[in-house]
Scaffold this active site. Sequence first.
Site, PDB file in Angstrom:
ATOM      1  N   GLU A  51     -35.233  -8.931 -24.659  1.00 18.68           N
ATOM      2  CA  GLU A  51     -33.976  -8.469 -24.358  1.00 18.68           C
ATOM      3  C   GLU A  51     -33.310  -8.218 -25.668  1.00 18.68           C
ATOM      4  O   GLU A  51     -32.299  -7.399 -25.750  1.00 18.68           O
ATOM      5  CB  GLU A  51     -33.165  -9.654 -23.506  1.00 18.68           C
ATOM      6  CG  GLU A  51     -33.654  -9.760 -22.006  1.00 18.68           C
ATOM      7  CD  GLU A  51     -34.702 -10.615 -22.054  1.00 18.68           C
ATOM      8  OE1 GLU A  51     -35.535 -10.911 -22.919  1.00 18.68           O
ATOM      9  OE2 GLU A  51     -35.074 -10.766 -20.696  1.00 18.68           O
ATOM     10  N   PHE A 113     -32.014 -23.474 -11.943  1.00 16.29           N
ATOM     11  CA  PHE A 113     -33.192 -22.801 -12.733  1.00 16.29           C
ATOM     12  C   PHE A 113     -32.514 -21.588 -13.261  1.00 16.29           C
ATOM     13  O   PHE A 113     -31.800 -20.743 -12.982  1.00 16.29           O
ATOM     14  CB  PHE A 113     -34.348 -22.362 -11.844  1.00 16.29           C
ATOM     15  CG  PHE A 113     -35.216 -21.826 -12.511  1.00 16.29           C
ATOM     16  CD1 PHE A 113     -36.032 -22.263 -13.466  1.00 16.29           C
ATOM     17  CD2 PHE A 113     -35.659 -20.444 -11.985  1.00 16.29           C
ATOM     18  CE1 PHE A 113     -37.178 -21.482 -13.965  1.00 16.29           C
ATOM     19  CE2 PHE A 113     -36.544 -19.723 -12.558  1.00 16.29           C
ATOM     20  CZ  PHE A 113     -37.418 -19.899 -13.668  1.00 16.29           C
ATOM     21  N   GLN A 114     -32.668 -21.536 -14.618  1.00 14.06           N
ATOM     22  CA  GLN A 114     -32.178 -20.458 -15.547  1.00 14.06           C
ATOM     23  C   GLN A 114     -30.906 -20.016 -15.471  1.00 14.06           C
ATOM     24  O   GLN A 114     -30.297 -19.016 -15.538  1.00 14.06           O
ATOM     25  CB  GLN A 114     -32.994 -19.054 -15.000  1.00 14.06           C
ATOM     26  CG  GLN A 114     -34.542 -19.106 -15.358  1.00 14.06           C
ATOM     27  CD  GLN A 114     -35.139 -17.650 -15.293  1.00 14.06           C
ATOM     28  OE1 GLN A 114     -34.630 -16.904 -14.316  1.00 14.06           O
ATOM     29  NE2 GLN A 114     -36.338 -17.666 -15.822  1.00 14.06           N
ATOM     30  N   LYS A 163     -25.706 -13.743  -8.951  1.00 14.53           N
ATOM     31  CA  LYS A 163     -26.391 -13.241  -7.992  1.00 14.53           C
ATOM     32  C   LYS A 163     -26.097 -12.689  -6.472  1.00 14.53           C
ATOM     33  O   LYS A 163     -25.925 -11.737  -6.071  1.00 14.53           O
ATOM     34  CB  LYS A 163     -27.914 -14.061  -7.832  1.00 14.53           C
ATOM     35  CG  LYS A 163     -28.950 -13.262  -6.933  1.00 14.53           C
ATOM     36  CD  LYS A 163     -30.274 -14.005  -7.200  1.00 14.53           C
ATOM     37  CE  LYS A 163     -31.487 -13.298  -6.515  1.00 14.53           C
ATOM     38  NZ  LYS A 163     -32.489 -14.054  -6.477  1.00 14.53           N
ATOM     39  N   MET A 483     -37.546  -9.351 -49.955  1.00 17.00           N
ATOM     40  CA  MET A 483     -35.929  -9.814 -50.415  1.00 17.00           C
ATOM     41  C   MET A 483     -36.081 -11.333 -50.653  1.00 17.00           C
ATOM     42  O   MET A 483     -35.428 -11.695 -51.490  1.00 17.00           O
ATOM     43  CB  MET A 483     -35.046  -9.252 -49.288  1.00 17.00           C
ATOM     44  CG  MET A 483     -33.628  -9.387 -49.947  1.00 17.00           C
ATOM     45  SD  MET A 483     -33.612  -8.536 -51.529  1.00 17.00           S
ATOM     46  CE  MET A 483     -32.671  -6.883 -50.837  1.00 17.00           C
TER      47      MET A 483
HETATM   48  C1  LIG Z   1     -33.970 -12.788 -38.037  1.00 17.64           C
HETATM   49  C2  LIG Z   1     -33.811 -12.879 -39.520  1.00 17.64           C
HETATM   50  N1  LIG Z   1     -34.494 -13.638 -40.120  1.00 17.64           N
HETATM   51  C3  LIG Z   1     -34.623 -14.060 -41.365  1.00 17.64           C
HETATM   52  C4  LIG Z   1     -33.892 -13.391 -42.272  1.00 17.64           C
HETATM   53  C5  LIG Z   1     -33.790 -13.448 -43.815  1.00 17.64           C
HETATM   54  N2  LIG Z   1     -34.323 -12.272 -44.473  1.00 17.64           N
HETATM   55  C6  LIG Z   1     -33.600 -11.422 -45.003  1.00 17.64           C
HETATM   56  S1  LIG Z   1     -34.641 -10.123 -45.849  1.00 17.64           S
HETATM   57  C7  LIG Z   1     -36.148 -11.147 -45.337  1.00 17.64           C
HETATM   58  C8  LIG Z   1     -37.493 -10.480 -45.810  1.00 17.64           C
HETATM   59  C9  LIG Z   1     -37.686  -9.329 -45.174  1.00 17.64           C
HETATM   60  O1  LIG Z   1     -39.088  -9.011 -45.261  1.00 17.64           O
HETATM   61  P1  LIG Z   1     -39.685  -7.713 -44.920  1.00 17.64           P
HETATM   62  O2  LIG Z   1     -39.144  -7.344 -43.259  1.00 17.64           O
HETATM   63  O3  LIG Z   1     -41.099  -7.718 -45.228  1.00 17.64           O
HETATM   64  O4  LIG Z   1     -39.026  -6.676 -45.738  1.00 17.64           O
HETATM   65  P2  LIG Z   1     -38.948  -6.421 -47.383  1.00 17.64           P
HETATM   66  O5  LIG Z   1     -37.796  -7.395 -48.036  1.00 17.64           O
HETATM   67  O6  LIG Z   1     -40.165  -6.774 -47.899  1.00 17.64           O
HETATM   68  O7  LIG Z   1     -38.528  -4.925 -47.603  1.00 17.64           O
HETATM   69  C10 LIG Z   1     -35.555 -12.302 -44.555  1.00 17.64           C
HETATM   70  C11 LIG Z   1     -36.765 -13.264 -44.232  1.00 17.64           C
HETATM   71  C12 LIG Z   1     -33.002 -12.345 -41.592  1.00 17.64           C
HETATM   72  N3  LIG Z   1     -32.274 -11.478 -42.387  1.00 17.64           N
HETATM   73  N4  LIG Z   1     -33.189 -11.940 -40.225  1.00 17.64           N
END
Ligand SMILES: Cc1ncc(C[n+]2csc(CCOP(=O)(O)OP(=O)(O)O)c2C)c(N)n1
Length: 574
Positions: A51, A113-114, A163, A483
């Site tokens: 979803e 439920f749910q 529902k 990042m």
């Molecule tokens: C749902 C979610 N969880 C954690 C983060 C924190 N976060 C920001 S950038 C990042 C790393 C992203 O890594 P990747 O997808 O490999 O991309 P890259 O930075 O290597 O280009 C994380 C964990 C986020 N933005 N969103």
Amino acid sequence: MASITGGDLACRVLSQEGVYVLFGHPGGAILPFYDSLYKHGALHHVLCRHEQGAAHAADGYARATGRTGVCVATSGPGATNLVTGLAAAYMDGVPVVAVTGQVASPSIGTLAFQETDILGVTIPVTKHGFLVQQASDIPSVFTEAFRLAASGRPGPVLVDIPKDVQAALVDAKTHIFSERENSGPIELSYDIEALKTEVQETAKLLKEAERPVLLAGRGVVISGTDDLLRQLSEQNDLPVITSLLGLDAFPASDPRALGMPGMHGTERANYSLQDADLVLGLGVRFDDRVIGRPEAFAPNAKIVHFDIDATAIERTMRADIAVVADLADSFKMLCSLVPKARRTEWWQRIRQWNREAAPVKEPLTAGYRRMGPLGAREAIRSVAQKISESKGIAVSDVGQHQMWLAQELGDAVPGSHLTSGGLGAMGYALPAGIGAAIGKPERSVWVVAGDGGFQMSLQELATVVQEGIPLRICVIDNGYLGMVRQWQERFYERRYSETQISGPDLIALGKAYGIPTWSVDRSEQLESTLGFAAMEKGPVLIWLQVRQEENVYPMVPSGAALNEMVTETDRVPR
Ligand SMILES: Cc1ncc(C[n+]2csc(CCOP(=O)(O)OP(=O)(O)O)c2C)c(N)n1
């Protein structure tokens, strides 16, 4: 009396609202609605594998088309899975209507439920929510939900239907609002005289300013005032800075484009803001990633803020003049008042700062190819070029690749650069790309994700295949949550705590899903592979395996002022 069900009525109202596609996933509490969908025929349902994917797909559809996207889920876990997608849409002002099934009315409040109080859960991430109590209310509730989603600053609205209400019989002649009766966005009414005065004051400030800049955000895209932005910039010789979500409001190649501001903005944008004597913010919310340390932002400038959303004014930044109105009105008025001007001295100053985030060091002589392990910026620069050549839609995920793509993006028309800017939700790109491609089947849609974010929503590859969507999916694989690793490198003495990440063999994964997959890990293979991949008729997966520890520059460390940015070449604070 001929009768239809609440679910049938909901399908009719959706069609009446101009909806022809829904993104969703069924379940027990939404069964009567799905049964109506089966019979209705005029609504195409895209079965997303999660979803969250459905909510992001509705968001991508909305950003690409400017129309309201619709997602559907069952009660409980189905509804809670929508939350991240709704929050992403809320942060970025994207119109989405989410339809959720709820347990039958007599069971509400019994921990059935749910059962989840999804209205309660989503209060902070939606503009509004409805619990439909009787089937005959369905037309008025849906009409209101669509109006609210698209009015003012757009955003998500939730419609929760028990529902029994979906299954209840109502008179087939139940009034459905006729052609736009009571429908369409809510008209905003302003004190036109006050608006005129504020806009006149702004025009006067612009006339007196020696170093003005325009700072444009997604509000320009939403209000369709990108033409006015070009016009104003040209007639008054004004530099234009575009936020991450405003990159598709102004062509990157325009000589007056300074690029993106903020944490990973260009020198030209950031130094101009710090040096400006007037900053005119247009449909932009001065968020923390844009302004750096708030007290140090544009220290010499008067700040004028044009926005449709009164709550955005002075949220993070002072405003010497605030003009709360639809940009389509306020901006138009401003353009008619601003004279022609040339700002030679200001431009001489601006041009001393780099426009490119990473200027090409030594252009290659024709016929020579770059050799060696593939670099991430290099890969993304080529992908951006392919996107430009195909006049495509770029959909990025969250992380380093998102910033590199924003920096390398070529000219983009409104609705051509989609990303989760405010929430920064990893996993956004693939499902949002699905929504964009369904909304704009005539355009080529390029998803660019990191190896981390891609693994958060790769289940939607099955949706891509089932729907036969010709997405170009580029995975920038650096073996890290890049990042976060960059921050650990810089601020935590390279203690790479839990940021090294493995992933599947994408060639095998592509094979499992039946998607042609290309893999590149050396510079010399890049161009030809992207060329072949771009020619594929159906979906294609492009696995770009890049050097591991490349960093995004320029970078304004958090808590620093924009002029304290670190660039690739100096790497020392200025
Ligand atoms: C749902 C979610 N969880 C954690 C983060 C924190 N976060 C920001 S950038 C990042 C790393 C992203 O890594 P990747 O997808 O490999 O991309 P890259 O930075 O290597 O280009 C994380 C964990 C986020 N933005 N969103």
